[in-house]
Design a protein around this motif. Structure first.
Motif, PDB file in Angstrom:
ATOM      1  N   ASP A 111      29.205 153.119 -64.343  1.00 44.77           N
ATOM      2  CA  ASP A 111      29.805 151.802 -64.162  1.00 44.77           C
ATOM      3  C   ASP A 111      30.688 151.880 -62.917  1.00 44.77           C
ATOM      4  OD1 ASP A 111      30.926 149.298 -64.417  1.00 44.77           O
ATOM      5  OD2 ASP A 111      31.719 149.610 -66.430  1.00 44.77           O
ATOM      6  N   VAL A 112      30.130 151.454 -61.776  1.00 45.17           N
ATOM      7  CA  VAL A 112      30.830 151.544 -60.491  1.00 45.17           C
ATOM      8  C   VAL A 112      31.822 150.395 -60.386  1.00 45.17           C
ATOM      9  CG1 VAL A 112      30.569 151.645 -57.985  1.00 45.17           C
ATOM     10  CG2 VAL A 112      28.754 152.528 -59.451  1.00 45.17           C
ATOM     11  N   GLY A 113      33.093 150.710 -60.182  1.00 48.14           N
ATOM     12  CA  GLY A 113      34.118 149.674 -60.151  1.00 48.14           C
ATOM     13  C   GLY A 113      34.291 149.070 -61.529  1.00 48.14           C
ATOM     14  N   CYS A 114      34.498 149.920 -62.512  1.00 47.98           N
ATOM     15  CA  CYS A 114      34.501 149.496 -63.925  1.00 47.98           C
ATOM     16  C   CYS A 114      35.602 148.518 -64.277  1.00 47.98           C
ATOM     17  CB  CYS A 114      34.577 150.710 -64.842  1.00 47.98           C
ATOM     18  SG  CYS A 114      36.152 151.601 -64.778  1.00 47.98           S
ATOM     19  N   GLY A 115      36.661 148.460 -63.460  1.00 51.39           N
ATOM     20  CA  GLY A 115      37.768 147.562 -63.799  1.00 51.39           C
ATOM     21  C   GLY A 115      38.310 147.895 -65.183  1.00 51.39           C
ATOM     22  N   PRO A 116      38.577 146.882 -66.012  1.00 49.69           N
ATOM     23  CA  PRO A 116      39.136 147.126 -67.341  1.00 49.69           C
ATOM     24  C   PRO A 116      38.087 147.469 -68.408  1.00 49.69           C
ATOM     25  CG  PRO A 116      39.032 144.785 -66.957  1.00 49.69           C
ATOM     26  CD  PRO A 116      38.566 145.451 -65.680  1.00 49.69           C
ATOM     27  N   GLY A 117      36.857 147.786 -67.984  1.00 50.13           N
ATOM     28  CA  GLY A 117      35.848 148.253 -68.927  1.00 50.13           C
ATOM     29  C   GLY A 117      34.977 147.185 -69.539  1.00 50.13           C
ATOM     30  N   PHE A 118      34.825 146.062 -68.870  1.00 51.29           N
ATOM     31  CA  PHE A 118      34.011 144.958 -69.382  1.00 51.29           C
ATOM     32  C   PHE A 118      32.595 145.416 -69.741  1.00 51.29           C
ATOM     33  CE2 PHE A 118      31.232 141.203 -68.605  1.00 51.29           C
ATOM     34  CZ  PHE A 118      31.774 140.330 -69.530  1.00 51.29           C
ATOM     35  N   PHE A 119      31.944 146.175 -68.858  1.00 54.32           N
ATOM     36  CA  PHE A 119      30.601 146.680 -69.119  1.00 54.32           C
ATOM     37  C   PHE A 119      30.623 148.070 -69.763  1.00 54.32           C
ATOM     38  CE2 PHE A 119      29.786 143.599 -65.715  1.00 54.32           C
ATOM     39  CZ  PHE A 119      28.777 142.856 -66.307  1.00 54.32           C
ATOM     40  N   THR A 120      31.694 148.811 -69.558  1.00 59.70           N
ATOM     41  CA  THR A 120      31.771 150.185 -70.063  1.00 59.70           C
ATOM     42  C   THR A 120      31.565 150.249 -71.567  1.00 59.70           C
ATOM     43  OG1 THR A 120      33.326 150.735 -68.276  1.00 59.70           O
ATOM     44  CG2 THR A 120      33.211 152.268 -70.119  1.00 59.70           C
ATOM     45  N   LEU A 167      41.555 152.213 -64.908  1.00 61.06           N
ATOM     46  CA  LEU A 167      41.044 153.304 -65.745  1.00 61.06           C
ATOM     47  C   LEU A 167      41.865 153.437 -67.024  1.00 61.06           C
ATOM     48  CD1 LEU A 167      40.200 155.930 -62.996  1.00 61.06           C
ATOM     49  CD2 LEU A 167      38.578 154.582 -64.347  1.00 61.06           C
ATOM     50  N   ASP A 168      43.167 153.211 -66.923  1.00 54.75           N
ATOM     51  CA  ASP A 168      44.027 153.234 -68.125  1.00 54.75           C
ATOM     52  C   ASP A 168      43.632 152.125 -69.097  1.00 54.75           C
ATOM     53  OD1 ASP A 168      45.450 155.399 -67.110  1.00 54.75           O
ATOM     54  OD2 ASP A 168      47.141 154.173 -66.415  1.00 54.75           O
ATOM     55  N   LEU A 169      43.376 150.936 -68.567  1.00 56.20           N
ATOM     56  CA  LEU A 169      42.946 149.819 -69.422  1.00 56.20           C
ATOM     57  C   LEU A 169      41.603 150.123 -70.082  1.00 56.20           C
ATOM     58  CD1 LEU A 169      43.917 146.825 -67.105  1.00 56.20           C
ATOM     59  CD2 LEU A 169      44.994 147.418 -69.283  1.00 56.20           C
ATOM     60  N   THR A 170      40.689 150.700 -69.324  1.00 54.94           N
ATOM     61  CA  THR A 170      39.381 151.075 -69.876  1.00 54.94           C
ATOM     62  C   THR A 170      39.552 152.118 -70.971  1.00 54.94           C
ATOM     63  OG1 THR A 170      38.257 150.571 -67.800  1.00 54.94           O
ATOM     64  CG2 THR A 170      37.121 152.063 -69.310  1.00 54.94           C
ATOM     65  N   LYS A 171      40.402 153.107 -70.721  1.00 55.91           N
ATOM     66  CA  LYS A 171      40.644 154.162 -71.717  1.00 55.91           C
ATOM     67  C   LYS A 171      41.192 153.565 -73.019  1.00 55.91           C
ATOM     68  CE  LYS A 171      43.137 158.461 -72.472  1.00 55.91           C
ATOM     69  NZ  LYS A 171      44.039 159.455 -71.866  1.00 55.91           N
ATOM     70  N   GLU A 172      42.187 152.695 -72.900  1.00 57.81           N
ATOM     71  CA  GLU A 172      42.768 152.062 -74.093  1.00 57.81           C
ATOM     72  C   GLU A 172      41.703 151.275 -74.870  1.00 57.81           C
ATOM     73  OE1 GLU A 172      46.063 149.634 -72.794  1.00 57.81           O
ATOM     74  OE2 GLU A 172      46.990 151.344 -71.775  1.00 57.81           O
ATOM     75  N   LYS A 173      40.877 150.531 -74.145  1.00 55.73           N
ATOM     76  CA  LYS A 173      39.824 149.740 -74.776  1.00 55.73           C
ATOM     77  C   LYS A 173      38.818 150.643 -75.489  1.00 55.73           C
ATOM     78  CE  LYS A 173      36.431 146.159 -73.734  1.00 55.73           C
ATOM     79  NZ  LYS A 173      35.888 145.265 -72.730  1.00 55.73           N
ATOM     80  N   MET A 174      38.422 151.743 -74.854  1.00 53.86           N
ATOM     81  CA  MET A 174      37.434 152.639 -75.448  1.00 53.86           C
ATOM     82  C   MET A 174      38.010 153.359 -76.671  1.00 53.86           C
ATOM     83  SD  MET A 174      34.770 151.991 -73.761  1.00 53.86           S
ATOM     84  CE  MET A 174      35.454 150.370 -73.448  1.00 53.86           C
ATOM     85  N   ILE A 175      39.294 153.673 -76.640  1.00 50.92           N
ATOM     86  CA  ILE A 175      39.944 154.275 -77.813  1.00 50.92           C
ATOM     87  C   ILE A 175      39.937 153.275 -78.963  1.00 50.92           C
ATOM     88  CG2 ILE A 175      42.164 155.059 -78.739  1.00 50.92           C
ATOM     89  CD1 ILE A 175      42.656 156.391 -75.958  1.00 50.92           C
ATOM     90  N   ARG A 176      40.318 152.030 -78.683  1.00 46.08           N
ATOM     91  CA  ARG A 176      40.319 150.984 -79.728  1.00 46.08           C
ATOM     92  C   ARG A 176      38.937 150.786 -80.340  1.00 46.08           C
ATOM     93  NH1 ARG A 176      43.121 147.971 -75.984  1.00 46.08           N
ATOM     94  NH2 ARG A 176      41.348 146.571 -75.679  1.00 46.08           N
ATOM     95  N   LYS A 177      37.895 150.875 -79.520  1.00 42.83           N
ATOM     96  CA  LYS A 177      36.530 150.661 -79.998  1.00 42.83           C
ATOM     97  C   LYS A 177      35.922 151.929 -80.616  1.00 42.83           C
ATOM     98  CE  LYS A 177      35.078 146.940 -76.958  1.00 42.83           C
ATOM     99  NZ  LYS A 177      33.911 146.210 -77.371  1.00 42.83           N
ATOM    100  N   GLY A 178      36.626 153.047 -80.525  1.00 38.82           N
ATOM    101  CA  GLY A 178      36.097 154.305 -81.055  1.00 38.82           C
ATOM    102  C   GLY A 178      34.968 154.886 -80.219  1.00 38.82           C
ATOM    103  N   LEU A 179      34.966 154.599 -78.921  1.00 43.00           N
ATOM    104  CA  LEU A 179      33.879 155.030 -78.039  1.00 43.00           C
ATOM    105  C   LEU A 179      34.325 156.001 -76.950  1.00 43.00           C
ATOM    106  CD1 LEU A 179      32.206 151.521 -77.555  1.00 43.00           C
ATOM    107  CD2 LEU A 179      31.368 153.403 -78.990  1.00 43.00           C
TER     108      LEU A 179
END
Length: 184
Positions: free
Chosen positions: A41-50, A73-85
């Motif tokens: 995911d190039v330029g993932c931003g807050p993880g919309f596609f991640t 990347l911090d926002l993406t990390k938080e989102k992925m932790i919340r989703k269990g991914l």
């Protein structure tokens, strides 16, 4: 072309329910991303596609979420932790001039959504993504018509072809230019 990056303070614009309804990321990605794949995911931003890709690759797959801004990347990390991914996501800090991915031929699929116009050298970006992809790998590129005129998008596609990509499918909607590029 503009070369400014959407700041992390505006991350809410990139990851909200309305955008999900308009873009429908699962529908966009499900025919390209399968279990066990390594995707970028190039330029993932807050993880919309991640998050969507992490769900699609399953527990055996990997998503490399690459962004220039540590806050994104911090926002993406938080989102992925919340989703269990988070266990299937690698957070990767890029530089403004390079992705800093030093391995070749390990990615099955990559997406660059509304970000190519933000990089100083699309030629370098396309060359680096091309190098990361396995033979037969796909790079889905989408650019917003509000920021990228048709002529500019055509220039980006010339840069993609100069990097070695084949254009598989190109489509233009009211709001965006979108293309599927393939590494032969």
């Amino acid at each position: 072309m503009a070369h400014s990056v959407c700041p992390a303070e505006r991350a809410w614009m990139l990851d909200n329910p309305l955008r999900s309804l308009l873009i429908r990321p699962n529908r966009l990605l499900r025919s390209h991303v399968r279990p066990g794949m390594t995707v970028l995911d190039v330029g993932c931003g807050p993880g919309f596609f991640t998050g969507v890709m992490a769900g699609l690759v399953g527990p055996e797959g990997t998503v490399i979420a690459a962004d220039l801004q540590p806050e994104m990347l911090d926002l993406t990390k938080e989102k992925m932790i919340r989703k269990g991914l988070i266990d299937r996501v690698i957070l990767h800090k890029t530089a403004s001039e390079t992705l800093h991915l030093n391995e070749s031929g390990f990615v099955d699929f990559a997406i660059g959504f509304h970000m190519v116009h933000e990089v100083p050298s699309p030629r370098t970006l396309f060359a680096e993504v091309f190098d990361c992809l396995k033979p037969g790998g796909i790079f889905l590129v989408s650019e917003p018509k509000g920021h990228v005129k048709t002529e500019e998008f055509s220039q980006e596609m010339m840069e993609a072809q100069a990097a070695g990509f084949l254009i598989m499918r190109e489509q233009h909607s009211l709001f965006e230019h979108q293309v599927l590029l393939k590494k032969p």
